[in-house]
Scaffold this active site. Structure first.
Site, PDB file in Angstrom:
ATOM      1  N   GLU A 171      -6.336 -10.070  -2.245  1.00  0.00           N
ATOM      2  CA  GLU A 171      -7.131  -9.935  -1.002  1.00  0.00           C
ATOM      3  C   GLU A 171      -8.607  -9.742  -1.296  1.00  0.00           C
ATOM      4  O   GLU A 171      -9.276  -8.889  -0.702  1.00  0.00           O
ATOM      5  CB  GLU A 171      -6.636  -8.732  -0.175  1.00  0.00           C
ATOM      6  CG  GLU A 171      -5.154  -8.739   0.123  1.00  0.00           C
ATOM      7  CD  GLU A 171      -4.682  -7.613   1.053  1.00  0.00           C
ATOM      8  OE1 GLU A 171      -5.524  -6.907   1.648  1.00  0.00           O
ATOM      9  OE2 GLU A 171      -3.456  -7.459   1.178  1.00  0.00           O
TER      10      GLU A 171
ATOM     11  N   GLU B 113       0.792  -1.234   0.000  1.00  0.00           N
ATOM     12  CA  GLU B 113       0.000   0.000   0.000  1.00  0.00           C
ATOM     13  C   GLU B 113       0.823   1.283   0.000  1.00  0.00           C
ATOM     14  O   GLU B 113       0.621   2.156   0.845  1.00  0.00           O
ATOM     15  CB  GLU B 113      -0.988  -0.042   1.185  1.00  0.00           C
ATOM     16  CG  GLU B 113      -1.880  -1.272   1.104  1.00  0.00           C
ATOM     17  CD  GLU B 113      -2.797  -1.480   2.315  1.00  0.00           C
ATOM     18  OE1 GLU B 113      -2.731  -0.692   3.271  1.00  0.00           O
ATOM     19  OE2 GLU B 113      -3.582  -2.434   2.289  1.00  0.00           O
TER      20      GLU B 113
HETATM   21  O1  9MR Z   1      -7.756  -8.238   7.677  1.00  0.00           O
HETATM   22  C1  9MR Z   1      -6.650  -7.728   8.406  1.00  0.00           C
HETATM   23  C2  9MR Z   1      -7.053  -7.445   9.841  1.00  0.00           C
HETATM   24  O2  9MR Z   1      -7.430  -8.634  10.489  1.00  0.00           O
HETATM   25  C3  9MR Z   1      -5.894  -6.778  10.572  1.00  0.00           C
HETATM   26  O3  9MR Z   1      -6.316  -6.405  11.872  1.00  0.00           O
HETATM   27  C4  9MR Z   1      -5.435  -5.552   9.813  1.00  0.00           C
HETATM   28  C5  9MR Z   1      -4.206  -4.934  10.469  1.00  0.00           C
HETATM   29  O4  9MR Z   1      -3.153  -5.841  10.450  1.00  0.00           O
HETATM   30  O5  9MR Z   1      -5.099  -5.885   8.474  1.00  0.00           O
HETATM   31  C6  9MR Z   1      -6.156  -6.458   7.744  1.00  0.00           C
HETATM   32  O6  9MR Z   1      -5.708  -6.818   6.453  1.00  0.00           O
HETATM   33  C7  9MR Z   1      -5.355  -5.766   5.578  1.00  0.00           C
HETATM   34  C8  9MR Z   1      -4.155  -6.216   4.767  1.00  0.00           C
HETATM   35  O7  9MR Z   1      -3.105  -6.599   5.608  1.00  0.00           O
HETATM   36  C9  9MR Z   1      -3.709  -5.144   3.803  1.00  0.00           C
HETATM   37  N1  9MR Z   1      -4.802  -4.709   2.956  1.00  0.00           N
HETATM   38  C10 9MR Z   1      -6.030  -4.339   3.639  1.00  0.00           C
HETATM   39  C11 9MR Z   1      -6.473  -5.458   4.580  1.00  0.00           C
HETATM   40  C12 9MR Z   1      -7.804  -5.103   5.252  1.00  0.00           C
HETATM   41  O8  9MR Z   1      -7.664  -4.005   6.066  1.00  0.00           O
END
Ligand code: 9MR
Length: 325
Positions: A239, A132
Site C-alpha cells: 500500500e 493490521e
Molecule cells: O484508502 C482507504 C480508504 O479509501 C477507506 O475509506 C479506508 C476504510 O476502508 O481504508 C483505506 O485504506 C486502508 C487500507 O484498507 C488498510 N491500510 C490503511 C489504508 C489507509 O487508511
C-alpha cells in the site's frame, strides 16, 4: 513544438507485478481507467472488497463493485488482489448482531470468507486474510469483534483455513503498516508471523503496507523488507504512499517531493533486491494525488506517483529509473 514522449508503462519495466489500489467508480472514468490499465498489472480494491461494503446490515452480501473491479482486471489482463477478509476496523452489524442460535459466529465467518474467496478464485492472486493485527505501539495484538468471539489464535486459524479451503492456489497474507518507522511494531509483527507458522496456520505471504512520510529515514524501508524476507515467504509491498505533509517537513515542498521520489526509488530497489520467488507485488495505494485517502484528510498532500491531472511526478521518474537499474 516537439512531440511529448509518452512515459513508459511501469508494468513493462518490472519483472514483478506492479499493483495499484482503485475504487470501482474510477474505472468508469476514462482518464483514471487509462492510467490504471497502462501502468499496472495488479488491482487491489481500495475498500469495496471489505466487509464494510460487502456485508449488509441484514447479513446479506453485495458484490457489485468488487465484480466491476474484477471485470476490469480480467479485461486488461491484470491480476486481482483481495483486500481484506478480516480487519479489526470492520465489525459489520450483520456479524455483531448475529443470532448465534441460528448460525454460529464461526460458521457465519467461514461462510463469508468462502463466498468472497471462491467468487474471485482463479483471478485473485492472493488475499490479505488478516489486516493490521498489531497494536500501534507494538506491545500486543489488537482486540476486535473477531478476537473477542474466536480468540486471538482462533480468529487467525478460522480465517486462514477458510480462505485456504476456498482457493488453495491463492497466496494468503497477513498485512500491517508503520513497520519501517516503529521498531517495536515490526518486532511484534515478526513474532506473530513466527507463532502462526509454528501453529501450522496456512500463512503464505507477508504484507508490508509502507504508508510513510517523506521524512522517513533513508534505509528504513530497505531494512524492513530485508527483515521480513528472512521468513522466506513472498513479500507484498502492499500500500505504498508517501505523504508530503505528514511528519512536519521543515525543508519545504520541493524538498519533500524530492525525498518522496527518493523513498519510492528506495522501495523499488529494495523490493527488486529480494529473491525472485519472494517478489509477490509492489503496490501503490492510489492512482493520482487527488485519488489518495491522504489528500482527503489534508488537501495539501500529494502522496502518489501522478499529480491531480494524471501527469507523472518526480516520484514516477524515480521509479522508472529504479526499475531500469
Ligand atoms: O484508502 C482507504 C480508504 O479509501 C477507506 O475509506 C479506508 C476504510 O476502508 O481504508 C483505506 O485504506 C486502508 C487500507 O484498507 C488498510 N491500510 C490503511 C489504508 C489507509 O487508511
Amino acid at each position: 513544438m516537439s512531440q511529448p514522449i509518452a512515459e513508459p508503462p511501469l508494468k513493462s519495466l518490472a519483472n514483478f507485478p506492479i499493483g495499484v489500489a482503485v475504487r470501482a467508480p474510477q474505472l468508469a472514468e476514462p482518464d483514471a481507467a487509462a492510467l490504471a490499465a497502462r501502468h499496472f498489472s495488479q488491482l487491489t480494491a481500495e475498500w469495496e472488497m471489505k466487509m464494510e461494503y460487502v456485508v449488509q446490515p441484514d447479513g446479506s452480501f453485495r458484490f457489485d463493485r468488487a465484480d466491476a473491479i474484477a471485470a476490469f482486471a480480467r479485461q486488461h489482463g491484470q491480476r486481482l488482489f483481495g483486500h481484506t477478509l478480516l480487519w479489526y476496523a470492520n465489525e459489520p452489524e450483520g456479524f455483531a448482531r448475529l443470532d448465534e442460535s441460528r448460525q454460529s459466529f464461526e460458521g457465519a465467518l467461514r461462510n463469508y470468507i468462502t463466498a468472497m474467496v471462491s467468487r474471485y478464485r482463479g483471478l485473485a492472486s492472493g488475499w490479505d486474510v488478516v489486516n493490521e493485527p498489531v497494536m500501534e505501539n507494538g506491545e500486543g495484538l489488537r482486540e476486535s469483534l473477531w478476537t473477542r468471539k474466536l480468540g486471538q489464535v482462533g480468529h487467525f486459524k478460522v480465517a486462514f483455513e477458510a480462505a485456504r479451503a476456498a482457493d488453495p492456489a491463492a497466496v494468503l497474507f497477513i498485512n500491517d503498516y508503520h513497520l519501517e518507522s516503529r521498531p517495536a511494531k515490526l518486532r511484534r509483527y515478526m513474532q506473530l508471523i513466527e507463532q502462526l507458522l509454528a501453529q501450522g496456520v496456512p500463512l503464505g505471504g507477508i504484507g508490508c503496507q509502507t504508508h510513510c512520510g517523506a521524512d522517513l529515514a533513508p534505509g528504513a524501508i530497505t531494512a524492513t523488507l530485508k527483515a521480513l524476507a528472512g521468513f522466506g515467504l513472498p513479500i507484498h509491498l502492499s500500500e505504498m504512499d508517501v505523504s508530503v505533509v505528514d511528519g512536519g517537513l521543515l525543508a519545504g515542498r520541493a524538498e519533500a517531493l524530492r525525498r518522496q521520489a527518493g523513498l519510492y526509488a528506495e522501495a523499488i530497489d529494495a523490493f527488486a533486491a529480494l529473491p525472485d520467488r519472494q517478489q509477490f507485488a509492489f503496490t501503490v495505494w492510489g492512482l493520482r494525488d487527488k485519488d489518495s485517502w491522504l489528500k482527503r484528510e489534508n488537501a495539501a498532500d500529494a502522496p502518489m506517483l501522478f499529480d491531480d491531472a494524471g501527469r507523472p511526478k518526480p516520484a514516477f521518474a524515480a521509479v522508472v529509473d529504479a526499475l531500469r537499474r
